[in-house]
Design a protein around this motif. Structure first.
Motif, mmCIF file in Angstrom:
data_model
loop_
_atom_site.group_PDB
_atom_site.id
_atom_site.type_symbol
_atom_site.label_atom_id
_atom_site.label_comp_id
_atom_site.label_asym_id
_atom_site.label_seq_id
_atom_site.Cartn_x
_atom_site.Cartn_y
_atom_site.Cartn_z
ATOM 1 N N PHE A 78 0.859 -1.186 0.012
ATOM 2 C CA PHE A 78 -0.069 0.024 0.056
ATOM 3 C C PHE A 78 0.841 1.331 0.041
ATOM 4 C CE2 PHE A 78 -3.072 3.269 2.026
ATOM 5 C CZ PHE A 78 -3.848 3.065 1.046
ATOM 6 N N ASP A 91 3.924 1.393 -1.220
ATOM 7 C CA ASP A 91 4.575 1.737 -2.502
ATOM 8 C C ASP A 91 3.735 2.437 -3.270
ATOM 9 O OD1 ASP A 91 6.768 0.609 -1.827
ATOM 10 O OD2 ASP A 91 6.401 -1.671 -2.491
ATOM 11 N N GLY A 92 2.357 1.797 -3.272
ATOM 12 C CA GLY A 92 1.266 2.331 -4.455
ATOM 13 C C GLY A 92 1.185 4.123 -4.033
ATOM 14 N N LEU A 93 1.273 4.255 -2.602
ATOM 15 C CA LEU A 93 0.883 5.789 -2.339
ATOM 16 C C LEU A 93 2.249 6.395 -2.752
ATOM 17 C CD1 LEU A 93 -1.425 6.760 -0.924
ATOM 18 C CD2 LEU A 93 -0.219 6.905 1.234
ATOM 19 N N MET A 94 3.409 5.795 -2.683
ATOM 20 C CA MET A 94 4.432 6.465 -2.920
ATOM 21 C C MET A 94 4.719 6.826 -4.551
ATOM 22 S SD MET A 94 7.840 5.668 -0.926
ATOM 23 C CE MET A 94 9.389 6.625 -1.152
ATOM 24 N N ALA A 95 3.830 5.966 -5.138
ATOM 25 C CA ALA A 95 4.185 6.046 -6.680
ATOM 26 C C ALA A 95 3.302 7.167 -7.249
ATOM 27 C CB ALA A 95 3.602 4.748 -7.422
ATOM 28 N N ILE A 96 2.544 7.673 -6.425
ATOM 29 C CA ILE A 96 1.551 8.904 -7.047
ATOM 30 C C ILE A 96 2.392 10.047 -6.812
ATOM 31 C CG2 ILE A 96 -0.535 10.001 -6.923
ATOM 32 C CD1 ILE A 96 -1.631 7.579 -5.542
ATOM 33 N N PRO A 97 2.674 10.767 -7.864
ATOM 34 C CA PRO A 97 3.436 12.025 -7.578
ATOM 35 C C PRO A 97 2.955 12.904 -6.734
ATOM 36 C CG PRO A 97 2.863 11.632 -10.038
ATOM 37 C CD PRO A 97 2.228 10.576 -9.108
ATOM 38 N N ILE A 154 3.161 15.953 -5.846
ATOM 39 C CA ILE A 154 2.511 17.162 -6.073
ATOM 40 C C ILE A 154 1.023 16.804 -6.713
ATOM 41 C CG2 ILE A 154 3.438 17.884 -8.206
ATOM 42 C CD1 ILE A 154 4.008 20.588 -6.345
ATOM 43 N N LEU A 155 0.773 16.109 -7.696
ATOM 44 C CA LEU A 155 -0.325 15.962 -8.282
ATOM 45 C C LEU A 155 -1.508 15.441 -7.213
ATOM 46 C CD1 LEU A 155 0.712 14.091 -11.692
ATOM 47 C CD2 LEU A 155 0.094 16.567 -11.226
ATOM 48 N N LEU A 156 -0.969 14.552 -6.388
ATOM 49 C CA LEU A 156 -1.918 13.959 -5.376
ATOM 50 C C LEU A 156 -2.479 15.280 -4.743
ATOM 51 C CD1 LEU A 156 -3.158 11.501 -3.978
ATOM 52 C CD2 LEU A 156 -1.324 11.663 -2.295
ATOM 53 N N ILE A 214 -2.320 18.644 -5.456
ATOM 54 C CA ILE A 214 -3.131 19.534 -6.237
ATOM 55 C C ILE A 214 -4.603 18.970 -6.523
ATOM 56 C CG2 ILE A 214 -3.592 20.601 -8.724
ATOM 57 C CD1 ILE A 214 -0.590 20.028 -9.125
ATOM 58 N N ALA A 215 -4.668 17.613 -6.716
ATOM 59 C CA ALA A 215 -5.988 17.111 -6.884
ATOM 60 C C ALA A 215 -6.766 17.436 -5.632
ATOM 61 C CB ALA A 215 -5.837 15.718 -7.267
ATOM 62 N N LEU A 216 -6.076 16.751 -4.367
ATOM 63 C CA LEU A 216 -6.860 16.817 -3.486
ATOM 64 C C LEU A 216 -7.305 18.284 -2.805
ATOM 65 C CD1 LEU A 216 -4.804 14.680 -0.589
ATOM 66 C CD2 LEU A 216 -7.516 14.626 -0.943
ATOM 67 N N VAL A 218 1.022 -2.835 -6.887
ATOM 68 C CA VAL A 218 1.050 -1.559 -6.662
ATOM 69 C C VAL A 218 0.059 -0.668 -7.548
ATOM 70 C CG1 VAL A 218 2.762 0.264 -6.572
ATOM 71 C CG2 VAL A 218 3.409 -2.021 -5.680
ATOM 72 N N TYR A 241 7.396 6.077 -12.207
ATOM 73 C CA TYR A 241 8.141 5.822 -10.981
ATOM 74 C C TYR A 241 8.318 4.549 -10.593
ATOM 75 C CZ TYR A 241 8.775 6.529 -6.096
ATOM 76 O OH TYR A 241 9.241 6.312 -4.754
#
Lengths: 275, 313, 526
Positions: free
Chosen positions: A110, A112-118, A120-122, A124-126, B15, B293
């Motif tokens: 989980f 890893d998944g969270l880390m993979a989302i850029p 700043i994009l996360l 901005i979106a939030l 992932v 990434y």
């Protein structure tokens, strides 16, 4: 005597700490040492620094001195809260993941998944998807920081786990929770303190970036990032609008980084910066 | 080796699955209405409702998610709600500028950072070290858009050496391409230089403190060749890690830099799409960025085996 | 009748060629408009940028001249029967779509029908319409059940949605369904191969366009294209756009920020130009469904609080560019009058406002103001508005969010503390706002109406009276009555009126003034 010796050996920590202390003091005293940061007088827009407005006014005719000093409050609040929250949450998850193997697999995927989302994009979106508020900005910056803390904590736990004294404690019949709290937790503190300083610095910068992209804290609330972003049209015409918040921002980031570097050398933590 | 790579590639799947779920829920549970924006300022509430129906936005979220996921698994990222172009072709059109910017930034940053990092480590404690590291911390402390505007102001408007904005495809000539990329990659590279230089310096210092290096120095082996041959080789692993982690930083910076320098890249695509709530584009770009990434970090992990045979296994 | 496939192929060939060879910079105009083109169907959406796109690739039956009078464009001859119920139009020769086929009366008739469903004036026409039919390839007839004096105004209107002529095939699409095919008979052809949606839109000169012989005047007269290519670049950062204009990387920038005009004016290569005399009107939407502004007295109190001057100055800086306007319809338009504007002439009067607040029983509940943070003039106006209301004693809650959120939230009829709102800000073209039918915000049809949902029978009666008034003088008289009533019920308010100058490189000349559009024909580069 001790203080003098500490300062001589760690000049960067002291320099950083002095700057930070001054900024914190100014932030706390803001209501008594400045005017109203929100009050706007359109007739007084874009005045250069002078007797009435020490650091000039912005495009809405607001006092830049008042806004810069008040901005310290929000910028520091964002920085410190993000650091505190991400360290606390990350510590909890990291300890659990590092010690209990079954939790580990799921949690780390989980993360890893969270880390993979850029990040700043996360963020901005939030922020743009929700109503702009300081709270949302803090959450938006905190979430992407958590996995980095988790990884750091987990790696410390994994190292410590193998130490003979832990094995001794386990064979001595201590329960998992107790081992984690009594023996493992303390070893994570030093790297976390260092990590927290870097998170503080990056949170303040990300807040500025979000403001630049129009996804920061509400425009009425002064933050340095906000002020720079709103004044960027006036850089050539009224450089003071960007100068004050820009200098304050660079100084605080510099101070936080100095303290972080100093602590890192002082505590001799090798891991923190790499995460 | 092949087995390891295969296993690692497979581990990407969960992932990416988590990324997909997070992104979708984040977008669709939050407010904001693309239909109102498409319809324009003067549209009646009725018109807006009809557009919403056409776009399938009146369906329950889980249903929309399934539709998207099924298409995604087949490699279909959907089509833009606004222009009707396929998201994959929009991303493909925008990929060249972003990839170009990322690569030039990386090259500028790594080259500069490693040079000054090694220099600082070699002269540790001297004024050169302080100056270099002071600069590095400063580079880290100034927001990228401020650096960008200053660069435009000085080099494009006043000195007129370089263009203010825009991007010129490689196909139109290498020189034009480079001219357009110089300012953005320096602006974006600043923070990156700072980060890598610091790591290089600390790693180098750690390595220099190792016993074998001390011995070597004591034996009087030439310092400079020592530094580069032995130390850098040992420092390669942490530096590679930083590059892997730094990809996230780079992607974040790309978003802002593309706005400042008006580079028609993927970052701009997604920022504009967020402002309009063009969901398929936002989802598609985040999936692609996340995939990159994960992939880069996979490559970095694999590169450890190259730099340091002990890691193998 | 329609030309065969061979002819179509021959006509398409030059377009393909020009896609491969790029015209030189001296034959290319690069522009930065106020936004990005959200979609290519200018009927389906009322977004202005889609109309800009439409004006490039489509042609209109009628245009307006520089006095805003309708003049035939694609039409050569037209006439109306003595009872004013039967209108006959004949298309001029040589009109061709970009696929090579000729424009026929059937195409025009279908286009009118699709447009009418989406247009305010068009809907009024539909209520009175008996039939639109093509008599032959070039002639079509509009027959009405009752007189409709605004028919040609509607056909020629430059306000969105604009009556652009499409092929019958596309025009028969459900008006609520988006068209993605871009085939028009306008002065330009979109080069879809080189267009990059969201970044740059490329329009090549239409080699088959046959302009009228009269000189160009606004959207009337000959649309003579004097360059090979026009590019719309999407550049949201205004600082960057101004720098690009100064560096000569673009030729035209529609919305240079007023604060940078000093910097632009000192540049010997750049001219400022005012392309829209009526400018833009800032609109304050008030929610009639929830307290406090469901109460007429409290709405009236706003008249004495809102100070347009202060709301305009932060964005538009100099009186040269903005004005306060007490009219209910655009100042400077034929509809401007001074009926019931005592509140405006007297200026802000907080004592009077507090009196009204007391009489209206304001209980201190928060006023939720939606603030669009990514549109600077709206953001500034809302910030100042909040301060003015607070000074009068209102409890104001600014709700900052991006524009996408504003447009969704303002559609929420719920209570302000449950996802609804009390006040939002938007703007509309000065020309549209000079007509009580052109924008939804002028209607008072209750909760079927536009956001804010004001409800007032008298205003509706007067609007109908206005539309049926046969002469301008009579319309002006009804306009006074409308305003008299409006400033009593206060359906919404305004935060000012501004004329945003555009900036262009001096070597690019021939810009035409058309409200709510930027024509690129007639523009040449030296």
């Amino acid at each position: 005597m001790r203080i003098a010796r500490f300062s001589r050996r760690n000049p960067t920590i002291v320099l950083g700490a002095v700057i930070l202390a001054a900024v914190v003091l100014a932030a706390l005293a803001a209501p008594w040492i400045t005017g109203d940061p929100v009050l706007l007088i359109p007739a007084d827009r874009l005045l250069p620094p002078g007797a009435k407005y020490w650091l000039g006014t912005d495009h809405l005719g607001r006092d830049i001195y008042a806004r810069t000093v008040h901005g310290a409050r929000i910028s520091l609040l964002v920085g410190v809260t993000v650091a505190g929250l991400s360290v606390l949450i990350g510590l909890g998850i990291g300890l659990a993941a590092g010690y209990w193997r079954r939790v580990d697999a799921i949690v780390m995927r989980f993360m890893d998944g969270l880390m993979a989302i850029p990040a700043i994009l996360l963020a901005i979106a939030l922020v743009s998807l929700n109503k702009a508020s300081v709270g949302i900005v803090i959450i938006a910056i905190t979430i992407p920081e958590i996995p980095r803390v988790v990884r750091l904590v987990r790696s410390v736990v994994l190292t410590v786990r193998e130490m003979p004294y832990i094995e001794a404690a386990v064979s001595g019949g201590s329960r998992g929770q107790k081992i984690v709290l009594r023996h493992i937790l303390p070893s994570t503190i030093a790297p976390l303190i260092v990590q927290a300083t870097y998170i503080t610095a990056s949170a303040i910068l990300i807040e500025a970036g979000l403001s630049f992209l129009g996804a920061g804290v509400p425009p009425e609330i002064p933050t340095w990032g906000n002020m720079i972003a709103q004044s960027r049209l006036f850089v050539a015409r009224a450089p003071w609008t960007v100068f004050a918040p820009g200098t304050a921002l660079a100084m605080v980031i510099l101070a936080v980084n100095l303290v972080g570097d100093g602590l890192r050398d002082f505590l001799d933590v090798r891991l923190a910066r790499r995460m | 080796m092949t087995g390891t790579i295969l296993r690692r590639l497979l581990s990407m799947l969960p992932v990416m699955g988590i990324v997909a779920i997070c992104v979708f829920l984040l977008l669709h549970l939050a407010p904001g209405d693309p239909a109102s924006i498409i319809a324009g300022e003067n549209a009646t509430p009725e018109n807006i409702a009809r557009i919403r129906t056409q776009l399938g936005l009146d369906q329950p979220v889980w249903k929309q998610f399934l539709v998207w996921l099924v298409a995604l698994v087949q490699g279909d990222l959907g089509t833009s709600m606004f222009w009707g172009d396929p998201v994959s072709s929009l991303i493909a059109q925008r990929a060249e500028p972003t990839v170009s910017l990322a690569i030039t930034t990386l090259l500028v940053a790594v080259f500069l950072a490693i040079s000054i990092g090694v220099l600082a480590a070699a002269k540790a404690g001297s004024w050169i070290d302080r100056l270099v590291m002071g600069f590095a911390v400063l580079g880290f402390s100034v927001p990228v858009f401020v650096v960008g505007y200053v660069l435009i102001f000085v080099f494009a408007i006043n000195l007129k050496w370089l263009p203010v904005q825009g991007y010129s495809p490689i196909a139109d000539g290498l020189v034009l391409w480079l001219r357009n990329l110089v300012l953005p990659s320096v602006a974006l590279g600043m923070a990156y230089v700072a980060l890598i230089a610091r790591i290089t310096r600390t790693t180098m210092l750690d390595v220099l403190a190792e016993d074998y290096m001390r011995t070597a120095r004591a034996k009087g082996v030439a310092t400079r060749s020592m530094l580069f041959r032995h130390a850098l080789k040992n420092a390669a692993v942490p530096i590679a890690t930083i590059i892997g982690n730094g990809i996230a930083l780079l992607i974040g910076g790309v978003v802002i830099t593309e706005t400042v320098f008006n580079i028609p890249g993927i970052g701009r695509l997604v920022v504009d799409a967020i402002a309009r709530r063009d969901y398929p584009i936002i989802q598609g770009v985040i999936m692609v960025f996340s995939g990159v990434y994960v992939l880069v970090n996979l490559l970095v992990d694999l590169s450890y085996t190259l730099f340091d045979p002990r890691v193998r296994g | 009748m329609r030309t065969g496939m061979a002819a179509a192929g021959a006509a398409a060939a030059p377009a393909i060629l020009s896609a491969q060879t790029r015209p030189p910079a001296s034959r290319t105009i690069r522009t930065v408009m106020h936004g990005d083109i959200p979609t290519y169907d200018p009927i389906w959406t009322t977004a202005n940028m889609s109309a800009y796109h439409g004006a490039m690739v489509y042609d209109q039956l009628f245009g307006v001249d520089d006095k805003l009078q309708p003049q035939p464009q694609m039409v050569s001859k037209y006439g109306v029967s003595d009872d004013q119920l039967t209108w006959t139009f004949e298309l001029r020769d040589g009109l061709k779509f970009s696929d090579g086929t000729s424009v026929t009366a059937a195409d025009a008739a279908a286009s009118i029908r699709r447009w009418a469903v989406r247009s305010g004036t068009g809907q009024l026409m539909l209520q009175r319409l008996k039939d639109i039919s093509a008599k032959d390839d070039k002639t079509f007839v509009v027959s009405l059940k009752e007189r409709f004096p605004l028919l040609l105004d509607g056909f020629s209107s430059p306000s969105t949605p604009v009556l652009f002529v499409m092929r019958k095939k596309e025009a028969e699409t459900d008006p609520m369904q988006k068209i993605d095919t871009i085939i028009g008979s306008g002065p330009f052809v979109m080069n879809q191969a080189e267009t990059r949606a969201g970044s740059q839109y490329i329009y090549d000169k239409n080699p088959n366009y046959n302009p009228r012989s009269e000189p160009a005047s606004a959207s009337a007269g000959g649309k003579v294209v004097k360059v090979d290519r026009v590019i719309f670049q999407n550049m949201p950062d205004s600082q960057t756009a101004v720098a690009a204009l100064q560096a000569g990387e673009i030729d035209f920038y529609e919305i240079p920020p007023i604060d940078l005009l000093d910097q632009i004016q000192t540049d010997p290569n750049i001219n400022l130009i005012n392309l829209a005399d009526l400018g833009t009107v800032g609109y304050i939407g008030l929610n009639w469904l929830h307290p406090p502004f469901d109460n007429k007295l409290l709405r009236q109190s706003l008249l004495y609080i809102v100070n347009q001057e202060e709301m305009m100055k932060p964005t538009f800086v100099d009186r040269k560019w903005y004005a306060a306007c007490g009219g209910w319809m655009t100042c400077g338009s034929p509809m401007e009058n001074d009926a019931n504007t005592g509140w405006f002439k007297g200026g802000p009067n907080l004592a009077k406002a507090r009196e009204l607040m007391k009489a209206g029983g304001y209980d201190g509940r928060p006023v939720v103001v939606l603030q669009a943070t990514n549109i600077p003039y709206m953001m500034n106006a809302a910030t100042v508005f909040a301060q003015q209301l607070r000074a009068a004693g209102y409890n104001v809650q600014l709700a900052p969010m991006d524009w996408a959120n504003v447009v969704q939230r303002r559609a929420n009829k719920g209570a302000p503390d449950q996802g609804g709102w009390n006040v939002f800000f938007t703007s509309s073209g000065g020309l549209s706002n000079a007509n009580p039918y052109m924008i939804g915000g002028m209607a008072t049809t209750g909760d079927k109406g536009w956001f804010g949902w004001p409800s007032d029978a008298k205003n509706e009666e007067l609007r109908t009276k206005w539309i049926n008034a046969p002469t301008l003088a009579e319309r002006q008289a009804v306009g006074r009555e409308l305003q008299e009533n409006a400033w009593d019920i206060v359906p919404h308010m305004y935060y000012g009126q501004w004329r945003q100058p555009a900036a262009h490189r001096k070597n690019v000349t021939g810009w035409l003034k058309v409200p709510e559009a930027i024509p690129l024909w007639n523009v040449s580069k030296t």
